[in-house]
Design an enzyme around this catalytic site. Sequence first.
Site, mmCIF file in Angstrom:
data_model
loop_
_atom_site.group_PDB
_atom_site.id
_atom_site.type_symbol
_atom_site.label_atom_id
_atom_site.label_comp_id
_atom_site.label_asym_id
_atom_site.label_seq_id
_atom_site.Cartn_x
_atom_site.Cartn_y
_atom_site.Cartn_z
ATOM 1 N N ARG A 1 0.930 -1.715 0.000
ATOM 2 C CA ARG A 1 0.454 0.004 0.384
ATOM 3 C C ARG A 1 1.043 1.303 0.007
ATOM 4 O O ARG A 1 0.698 1.857 0.353
ATOM 5 C CB ARG A 1 -0.513 0.331 1.147
ATOM 6 C CG ARG A 1 -0.282 0.231 2.649
ATOM 7 C CD ARG A 1 -0.777 -0.189 3.519
ATOM 8 N NE ARG A 1 -0.469 -0.238 4.662
ATOM 9 C CZ ARG A 1 -1.452 -0.451 6.080
ATOM 10 N NH1 ARG A 1 -2.584 0.128 6.074
ATOM 11 N NH2 ARG A 1 -0.160 -0.588 7.241
ATOM 12 N N ASP B 1 -6.799 -4.174 -0.750
ATOM 13 C CA ASP B 1 -7.045 -2.743 -1.253
ATOM 14 C C ASP B 1 -6.414 -1.325 -1.181
ATOM 15 O O ASP B 1 -6.343 -0.513 -2.224
ATOM 16 C CB ASP B 1 -7.998 -1.802 -0.600
ATOM 17 C CG ASP B 1 -7.766 -1.653 0.762
ATOM 18 O OD1 ASP B 1 -7.008 -1.949 1.752
ATOM 19 O OD2 ASP B 1 -9.249 -1.624 2.376
ATOM 20 N N ASP C 1 10.676 -7.234 6.993
ATOM 21 C CA ASP C 1 10.791 -6.775 6.300
ATOM 22 C C ASP C 1 10.240 -5.385 7.272
ATOM 23 O O ASP C 1 9.472 -4.050 6.423
ATOM 24 C CB ASP C 1 9.421 -7.362 5.772
ATOM 25 C CG ASP C 1 8.252 -7.268 6.213
ATOM 26 O OD1 ASP C 1 8.477 -8.878 7.386
ATOM 27 O OD2 ASP C 1 7.470 -7.266 6.806
#
Length: 473
Positions: free
Chosen positions: A82, A114, A241
């Site tokens: 995102r 999304d 990460d």
Amino acid sequence: MKLEHNYANLGAGFSSKTQIQPLIEQRLVEFNQPLAAFLSVDIKSPLTKSLLCGDKVIPDALSMVYAGHQFGGFSPQLGDGRGVLLGEVRGANGLLYDLHMKGAGPTPYSRRGDGRAVLRSCIREYLAGEAMTALSVPSSRALALYDSRQAVYRETPEAGAMLLRVAQGHVRFGHFEYFFYQGKQTELDQLIAYCLTHFYPECQATDSPLESMLIEVVKRTARMIAKWQALGFQHGVMNTDNFSITGETIDYGPYGFMEDYEPDWVCNHSDHEGRYAFSRQPGVGLWNLNCLMRCFSKHLEKDQLIAILQCYEPELQTQYDCLMMEKMGLNSSRQLHDLLPSLLTLLAAEKLDYSVFFRLLSHIKQDHFDTLLDEVVDRDRLAQWLVKYQSARLDQPLNWQKTSERMLQVNPKFILRNYLAHDAIQAAEHGDYLPFRRLLNVLNHPFEEHPESEYLAQRPPSWGKSLEVSCSS
């Protein structure tokens, strides 16, 4: 705003081209003017406005690809699900800084997500970056906050938002893991060269640039985590990460600043096994570094990599000891090791507020301990400790008043408590950003008294201690 695109120049194997996808009725609601001045970003410029809000295309904008160990399990491909790296800008110190937009829409790495962020999480990250920077912890920071009228669905519909983040770099341990485990040696070598050039140029003049860089990465990581421990800060999601190669704290999600002292406190309610509990953070930092070192097994000998990792513990312990000596007004590690273990045991037994205790300790006068004794049930136990502590304070050259003044510059009056962030978020979700800005003001200057904002230094109400934050935060 002059954007550079050094990371984009590495080639298509490192990222995917992406753009900001504007939100519905998006608007700029907060802009970090001091940081903007440092980066020479003029938000009043029409071109800058259109670039940052996504109305104008940035041809070399991208989303990074990387891997990572998440809660101990390896995910071979992750990436900016995102986020969009807009490019780099040069700061007043001559260094380059990434501009990275969070919540900019779906990317090739969104994994059916999304690609959006909610106002709640963006406000929490904005506040955290500024709080940590004011507390002298290397950290990403927010440059701009956008809200919108677009609904984003998490547990319930929430207001969509975007956060423009700034950091020296967004290269993560997971970047190296991705190329190593994919067997992409050429790209791994390119990434090493990139980091040496942009983050560790001083190491290039040494006999073994990579070895020198990795030693510095280990030491920076150790110093960062020592600061977390001294402040009572918990990151919440210490996946590889989420660890930066530059030693900056990045990716604020379910973080927390400790209130009642609990060594095994878990701030992230998604961390069901307590993998990233407060007391485990130093060990997890070493575990993550071990994962990183494996990526260089074809570049350095095993003994070299082990020796590099062995720099971690002494660096962390030395930094932590120095920080705790400053917090306690002591000038020798002997005094610290004599006093600190029993103090932490006492804090845990009494469930004392960590930051409040050290702020009160900074204020006490010689032979006048009542303000602290009134905080505990077992007054005799604390009184005995304070007598020993006072003796140590008196057995040093600096006078009591000067020592107290120094302690007040390292023990914050204001910390980012969850209930304060919650109040600011609730107000902002109703269009009122004044509580957010008032909180931001004291967090930018946490050691000052701010008598007009005394209420922001209060301990949490009972409901404030039970607030839950999770990976969706």
